[in-house]
Write an enzyme that holds these catalytic residues in place. Structure first.
Site: not given
Lengths: 309, 309
Positions: A47, A127, A171
């Site tokens: 990321e 995300k 993440c």
């Protein structure tokens, strides 16, 4: 027919604020070369692989904030990574900060791009679970992702890379079982994950020793419960005074970690993933069509919080 | 106000076919006494705690099948367990085979009953994910639960026991992330699980060494991802020639195993569960109302199988 995909996880050491894009790209290219030399067909970067993890800071100057974002990707400074991959004949997935014009203003996402062996876009993910807050909160480690990124609007798409169905998570997404499940229902066979995870959270002293356990546990469960491969890549080491955990790994559909980074620096780990193992693991209890009971799970898709919250 | 619940997991050793209900009940009562002596307020017994795990056999005689079921619970042979609990002032949850009359025929469920410190029913759950098959299948370890039980129709209810919100899962339910999530959305703080899990599955040789890992992994992830306590109770040891794994355990909302059985026999493990830890763990990233995105998970509640299956 036997199916394999050789995957490289290219863990990145720290990136400081002063490090230029081109210096970072040179490091990523060096890892891509090691990955290709090791036979990898697909490399995974972290990321926010091009910059320091800036949400640790409270920034307000729009120009300063935008300096961490890509308005075109690839752009002039990042094109060499795409060229190198094409030259090596290797695909890659990479996390980056995406700024996209929308009706006269810029929208910002924490994104990941999947690139084919020809250097062209294969897929894109934003995300979905953006953690932290917009303003610093009392007694909580500063983590202002929600100040800089809006929650993703891509859903959980799956793309075909060399005949293998690939999805991405970023993440915090990896902590939520729904993320893996959505990818699995969409047909994913391999899940690529990039992350930046601080070693220390000040608000939870009795959980402090569990950071690596809490990194691996949901990814191993996600692999096992969805019978998918997981390839997870950290940005690790001390970045601007904040220590980030490593522990990058490749996880089989059995939930076993079959390759793991041991450093906090630039490190490449490789595994030849047997995609046939997915179905074998699924037969041992995870025949979704036979055993899942979607009508009984409706609340998962309609109610956010716990009852009484 | 600090809230604690002292939980005992009463792992049961094997029960052979010839063992009478009253002999089994005497063993359970002995464990209940040890649990109460250790300060436990709530004891958990295994799935199918009153009989051998008969789905390992292909049975067709209705009378023989019915001999493994309770048509009233408590009934004359099982009442002593309820009396003992009431006398000791301890609650308990117990798995049993439930036969219930419905319009002239018997319906059969794999069930669990939650009983209060007064010996009265508090709650009831029917196993939602019934594994195995109705007939023996080629190359697969015989496991005919679907021959004997219909899938549960209770949903994932949560009950209040001494001010703590308690849910139940049975055996295979514990492998599905939706099961924990549904209980958490319904407000559960503690999840009680009973199971019977064979050590050997012949169909998956390369997964054979992972049986205990696959027992603990989804339960630890379920505890961590939902910030709930898990108290899981095996029936263990060699039953009618088939070895069942033990590994009964109590898991904190951090995902840590804080108590674990070490034998394959009757064994009581106890932990004073700090219910305040649930909220502390939730604050460290699992604020559902803030971060979950139910609209993005709709497929979980509408599609059973993987895309393309």
């Amino acid at each position: 027919m036997d199916r394999f995909l050789t995957v490289a996880v290219c863990q990145s050491g720290p990136i400081q604020r002063a490090d230029s894009r081109s210096a970072v790209i040179a490091r990523l290219v060096a890892m891509l070369e090691r990955a290709a030399a090791g036979g990898a067909e697909l490399a995974v970067f972290p990321e926010m692989a091009l910059t320091t993890f800036f949400p640790r800071w409270e920034l307000s100057d729009p120009t300063e904030i935008l300096s961490f974002f890509e308005q075109e990707f690839p752009g002039p400074e990042t094109q060499p990574l795409f060229d190198a991959a094409k030259g090596l004949g290797i695909g890659f997935a990479i996390g980056y900060c995406e700024a996209v014009a929308d009706g006269g203003h810029l929208r910002r996402f924490n994104s990941m791009l999947l690139v084919g062996t020809d250097g062209e876009r294969v897929g894109h993910f934003r995300k979905m679970h953006v953690p932290g807050s917009e303003e610093p909160e009392e007694g909580v480690t500063v983590h202002l992702e929600r100040r800089y990124f809006e929650p993703g609007n891509t859903g959980f798409p799956v793309f075909t890379f060399k005949g293998v169905r690939v999805g991405m998570l970023i993440c915090n997404d990896r902590r939520w079982p729904e993320a893996y499940r959505m990818l699995a229902l969409n047909g994913a066979e391999v899940v690529l994950i990039g992350y930046n995870t601080p070693l220390v959270l000040t608000e939870t002293p009795r959980l402090a020793h569990l950071r690596m356990f809490h990194n691996h546990l949901p990814m191993q469960a996600g692999a096992y419960q969805n019978t998918v491969w997981v390839a997870a890549c950290a940005k690790a080491g001390e970045e601007e005074g904040q220590m980030l955990i490593g522990g990058s790994c490749i996880i089989a559909p059995s939930g076993e970690i079959v390759a793991q980074a041991t450093s906090l620096g630039d490190e490449v780990i490789i595994h030849r993933a047997d995609i046939g193992m997915n179905a074998e693991c699924a037969r041992a209890g995870f025949d979704f069509a036979r055993y899942r009971r979607p009508a009984e799970y409706a609340l998962i898709g309609t109610q956010a919080g716990r009852a009484g919250e």
